[in-house]
Design an enzyme around this catalytic site. Sequence first.
Site, PDB file in Angstrom:
ATOM      1  N   LYS A   1      25.701   2.697  24.291  1.00  0.00           N
ATOM      2  CA  LYS A   1      26.680   3.366  23.424  1.00  0.00           C
ATOM      3  C   LYS A   1      26.653   2.633  22.087  1.00  0.00           C
ATOM      4  O   LYS A   1      27.114   1.499  21.971  1.00  0.00           O
ATOM      5  CB  LYS A   1      28.073   3.322  24.051  1.00  0.00           C
TER       6      LYS A   1
ATOM      7  N   LYS B   1      32.728   0.804  29.022  1.00  0.00           N
ATOM      8  CA  LYS B   1      32.900  -0.111  27.885  1.00  0.00           C
ATOM      9  C   LYS B   1      32.693  -1.568  28.291  1.00  0.00           C
ATOM     10  O   LYS B   1      33.172  -2.000  29.333  1.00  0.00           O
ATOM     11  CB  LYS B   1      34.313   0.048  27.314  1.00  0.00           C
TER      12      LYS B   1
ATOM     13  N   SER C   1      34.517  13.722  21.993  1.00  0.00           N
ATOM     14  CA  SER C   1      34.518  12.270  22.211  1.00  0.00           C
ATOM     15  C   SER C   1      34.385  12.015  23.715  1.00  0.00           C
ATOM     16  O   SER C   1      34.153  12.950  24.475  1.00  0.00           O
ATOM     17  CB  SER C   1      35.758  11.634  21.609  1.00  0.00           C
TER      18      SER C   1
ATOM     19  N   GLU D   1       0.832  -1.206   0.000  1.00  0.00           N
ATOM     20  CA  GLU D   1       0.000   0.000   0.000  1.00  0.00           C
ATOM     21  C   GLU D   1       0.862   1.250   0.000  1.00  0.00           C
ATOM     22  O   GLU D   1       0.561   2.237  -0.674  1.00  0.00           O
ATOM     23  CB  GLU D   1      -0.927   0.015   1.219  1.00  0.00           C
TER      24      GLU D   1
ATOM     25  N   CYS E   1      40.642 -41.889   8.988  1.00  0.00           N
ATOM     26  CA  CYS E   1      40.746 -43.285   8.552  1.00  0.00           C
ATOM     27  C   CYS E   1      41.511 -43.466   7.248  1.00  0.00           C
ATOM     28  O   CYS E   1      41.771 -44.584   6.822  1.00  0.00           O
ATOM     29  CB  CYS E   1      39.353 -43.896   8.411  1.00  0.00           C
TER      30      CYS E   1
ATOM     31  N   ASP F   1       3.808   1.423  -1.258  1.00  0.00           N
ATOM     32  CA  ASP F   1       4.385   1.522  -2.599  1.00  0.00           C
ATOM     33  C   ASP F   1       3.388   2.134  -3.588  1.00  0.00           C
ATOM     34  O   ASP F   1       3.764   2.930  -4.450  1.00  0.00           O
ATOM     35  CB  ASP F   1       4.831   0.140  -3.103  1.00  0.00           C
TER      36      ASP F   1
ATOM     37  N   CYS G   1      34.135 -37.785   4.258  1.00  0.00           N
ATOM     38  CA  CYS G   1      34.862 -39.047   4.233  1.00  0.00           C
ATOM     39  C   CYS G   1      33.976 -40.045   3.485  1.00  0.00           C
ATOM     40  O   CYS G   1      32.761 -40.076   3.687  1.00  0.00           O
ATOM     41  CB  CYS G   1      35.095 -39.500   5.672  1.00  0.00           C
TER      42      CYS G   1
ATOM     43  N   CYS H   1      40.819 -38.889   4.287  1.00  0.00           N
ATOM     44  CA  CYS H   1      40.245 -38.572   5.593  1.00  0.00           C
ATOM     45  C   CYS H   1      41.333 -38.584   6.669  1.00  0.00           C
ATOM     46  O   CYS H   1      42.078 -39.555   6.778  1.00  0.00           O
ATOM     47  CB  CYS H   1      39.163 -39.612   5.912  1.00  0.00           C
TER      48      CYS H   1
ATOM     49  N   ASP I   1      27.318   1.381  18.423  1.00  0.00           N
ATOM     50  CA  ASP I   1      28.517   1.200  17.624  1.00  0.00           C
ATOM     51  C   ASP I   1      28.184   1.536  16.174  1.00  0.00           C
ATOM     52  O   ASP I   1      27.879   0.664  15.366  1.00  0.00           O
ATOM     53  CB  ASP I   1      28.969  -0.264  17.744  1.00  0.00           C
TER      54      ASP I   1
ATOM     55  N   TYR J   1      20.599  11.455  20.089  1.00  0.00           N
ATOM     56  CA  TYR J   1      20.763  11.511  21.544  1.00  0.00           C
ATOM     57  C   TYR J   1      21.091  12.887  22.103  1.00  0.00           C
ATOM     58  O   TYR J   1      21.188  13.027  23.312  1.00  0.00           O
ATOM     59  CB  TYR J   1      21.770  10.477  22.057  1.00  0.00           C
TER      60      TYR J   1
ATOM     61  N   CYS K   1      35.476 -45.670  10.005  1.00  0.00           N
ATOM     62  CA  CYS K   1      36.185 -44.418  10.287  1.00  0.00           C
ATOM     63  C   CYS K   1      36.087 -44.100  11.783  1.00  0.00           C
ATOM     64  O   CYS K   1      35.018 -43.780  12.298  1.00  0.00           O
ATOM     65  CB  CYS K   1      35.572 -43.290   9.459  1.00  0.00           C
TER      66      CYS K   1
ATOM     67  N   ARG L   1      31.222  13.273  11.981  1.00  0.00           N
ATOM     68  CA  ARG L   1      31.956  13.907  13.059  1.00  0.00           C
ATOM     69  C   ARG L   1      33.335  14.353  12.575  1.00  0.00           C
ATOM     70  O   ARG L   1      33.832  15.395  12.962  1.00  0.00           O
ATOM     71  CB  ARG L   1      32.086  12.905  14.206  1.00  0.00           C
TER      72      ARG L   1
ATOM     73  N   GLU M   1      22.513   5.195  28.918  1.00  0.00           N
ATOM     74  CA  GLU M   1      21.970   4.810  27.600  1.00  0.00           C
ATOM     75  C   GLU M   1      22.998   3.940  26.888  1.00  0.00           C
ATOM     76  O   GLU M   1      24.188   4.005  27.197  1.00  0.00           O
ATOM     77  CB  GLU M   1      21.653   6.058  26.775  1.00  0.00           C
TER      78      GLU M   1
HETATM   79  S1  IVH Z   1      27.364  11.245  23.745  1.00  0.00           S
HETATM   80  C1  IVH Z   1      30.065  14.630  24.257  1.00  0.00           C
HETATM   81  N1  IVH Z   1      25.863   9.117  23.534  1.00  0.00           N
HETATM   82  O1  IVH Z   1      30.623   7.503  21.120  1.00  0.00           O
HETATM   83  C2  IVH Z   1      29.258  13.436  24.244  1.00  0.00           C
HETATM   84  N2  IVH Z   1      27.878   9.237  22.268  1.00  0.00           N
HETATM   85  O2  IVH Z   1      33.338   7.735  22.146  1.00  0.00           O
HETATM   86  C3  IVH Z   1      29.623  12.537  23.144  1.00  0.00           C
HETATM   87  N3  IVH Z   1      28.266   7.294  20.854  1.00  0.00           N
HETATM   88  O3  IVH Z   1      31.607  10.200  19.122  1.00  0.00           O
HETATM   89  C4  IVH Z   1      28.504  11.849  22.570  1.00  0.00           C
HETATM   90  N4  IVH Z   1      26.423   6.205  21.391  1.00  0.00           N
HETATM   91  O4  IVH Z   1      29.855   8.598  18.222  1.00  0.00           O
HETATM   92  C5  IVH Z   1      26.992   9.732  23.150  1.00  0.00           C
HETATM   93  N5  IVH Z   1      24.441   7.301  23.392  1.00  0.00           N
HETATM   94  C6  IVH Z   1      25.551   7.922  23.019  1.00  0.00           C
HETATM   95  C7  IVH Z   1      26.436   7.350  22.088  1.00  0.00           C
HETATM   96  C8  IVH Z   1      27.600   8.042  21.744  1.00  0.00           C
HETATM   97  C9  IVH Z   1      27.523   6.187  20.655  1.00  0.00           C
HETATM   98  C10 IVH Z   1      29.564   7.550  20.216  1.00  0.00           C
HETATM   99  C11 IVH Z   1      29.647   8.897  19.564  1.00  0.00           C
HETATM  100  C12 IVH Z   1      30.880   9.535  20.114  1.00  0.00           C
HETATM  101  C13 IVH Z   1      31.620   8.378  20.655  1.00  0.00           C
HETATM  102  C14 IVH Z   1      32.530   8.780  21.774  1.00  0.00           C
END
Ligand code: IVH
Length: 675
Positions: free
Chosen positions: A115, A314, A81, A34, A411, A36, A426, A408, A117, A225, A433, A136, A113
């Site tokens: 983090k 981490k 960062s 729908e 065997c 589409d 085998c 093999c 990747d 975020y 075997c 960034r 929250e």
């Molecule tokens: S806060 C100044 N919140 O982690 C605050 N960063 O190692 C920096 N990242 O460059 C950002 N999830 O790419 C924040 N929930 C989250 C995140 C987050 C992933 C990354 C972000 C940042 C890197 C720093």
Amino acid sequence: MTDPVKRIEELTRELNYHLHRYHVLDDPEIPDVEYDALFDELVALEAANPQLAHPDSPTRRIGATPLAGFASVRHEVPMLSLDKTTTFEELQAWLKRCRGRLADTQVIDLTCEPKIDGVAVALVYEKGLLVRAATRGDGRTGEDITANVRTIGAIPLKLTASDIPARFEVRGEIYMSIAGFDAFNERAVAADERLLINPRNGAAGSLRQLDPRITASRPLTMFCYSLGWVEGDWQPQTHMEVNERLAAWGFRVNDRLKAFPDLAGCQAYLEQLLIERDQLGYDIDGAVIKVNSLEQQRQLGSVTRRPRWAIAYKYPAEEATTRVLAVEFQVGRTGAITPVARLEPVFVGGVTVSNATLHNMDEITRLGLHIGDRVMIRRAGDVIPQIVSVVMNDRPAKAPEVVLPEICPSCGSAVVRIAEEAVARCSVGPGLCPAQAKEAIRHFASRLAMDIEGLGDKLIEQLLEAGLIRTPVDLFSLDADQISGLERMGVKSAENLLNALQKSKTTTFDRFIYALGIREVGEATAQNAAAYFPSIEAMMTASIEDLEAIDDVGPIVAAHIASFFADADNIAMVQGLLACGINWPSVKTRAEGARPLQGQTWVLTGTLEAMPRDEAKRKLMSLGAKVSGSVSAKTSQVVAGPGAGSKLTKAESLGVAVMDEAQLFELFKTHGLDV
Ligand code: IVH
């Protein structure tokens, strides 16, 4: 005829609404077809009236022309960062430093929250329209990826709320979901195209495409975020408030963002998130803990491009690189010859890994692996470690290629590889075997098969080496003297093993079928076969058509079963086992009525306290249910124990029925099963 001005406006609004429901709320209202159809209608109307197309038209998400390159963008406020920690003590020290910098009387609320990747990006909106998206980069200057970001359905092109600031910048992380990543790679395998290494590289690579049509074809999404800066009257007070407002404006924010009055709450959050890490559906490398008050954030400020008001906690990395020392070939129960990489031990996903399966020769070709190569290993959750890729520029001189042995390794019989099959085998059976014989016995004795307690790998090897057994049948004629004569076995352990063997003789029909080790007959197929046939004799003499009538059995599995029972050694084994006294209660062949959960899909989540999960699963299966690992709209019932997380949340949001362990036991009892 409807007025094209109105209709274009209507369609644009409607389509954007559905995009938001689908990509941001994960809760579509209409089926894809729908959507589409509406989309096609808009394309046609805009083609006839190009001057009427809106800037936020979903048809404009994909630019038609590739870019020459990415322009540089200077961030108005630098993108920082984060400091990292891996211990709770360091978190305490961090909070103490925050306290030391704020007035004594201040209460510090914290937030936690995931983090994500992925790839950090900043989106600028002017008068509600997305005007620029940038990576960034080095924090001060990034790349303009607006054309690519416009293709991402979860990112609004136009904001319609009444309280949108005149200009502002939203920050967050663009990422690829695990499901999106897997689906992409499955298609790439089928099309013989290059695979993505992991979701993060997949996201980064997709954003770096000069042709936005390629980006559009990649399953990208975003969690927002924070705000980089805001021009307008609104002055948010807390990180929580920012996120609430972002969600209200149509951005996708993480629903696991939580506020806590103290670190104890954060600690529990961090522990729980780690447990649920592999069920989130996206990769995280930890959690971010932030000071909730934006005023306190300002007072704390930052140092060397890192804010003092936030810290990353981490988790153990799920990926690491190491070297392949050798590739060995293992012979499995059905004769399949599997290459296994011996690795320089490496700590990944919280454990030390020194082996990784390579599945088959095609996988080695796909990876381009040579012995001595440096490789990327991934170990997520309890999944067995995988080699994801080869670090091509780190190959030692004269690194040999991996060659499939012609004979093999167990065997010495010829190795055969059928043209359409990836697997090499085998050419003889377990009778000739030793490796196959050992694996067959190991499988026979295993917990989900005959469950012979105490008969582990080592003991099986000893029995085989001493020439006391060759097939599972021989186990039942062992005597106490023979067993206690083995190294490290005494009278007591011999007696225990004989008791366990005796006990295992009373089993169930499905366990017995599973224990035989027929190719591709796992627990579920064994259960279905046991429900279908009145006796093992009936199964042994069944025609292919009859075998295909078993639930979920197709021509391939039917052929495996038929060829298993066409082999004289296998027939002798079954007869031998029955002659030893192996028996099971005769269950009346369960007709439709006796499989009350036929056609239903169940999901078990959280901890079951009174019954191992395996057992609950096999009981459900015996009642006809399928037991799945993930919740979807098709799930019939979820059983949630303590600690249930995202699966439970998802079930609730989809309106799937949920019961607890006690209710499950009631159900088992109602259907005459023991609990
Ligand atoms: S806060 C100044 N919140 O982690 C605050 N960063 O190692 C920096 N990242 O460059 C950002 N999830 O790419 C924040 N929930 C989250 C995140 C987050 C992933 C990354 C972000 C940042 C890197 C720093």
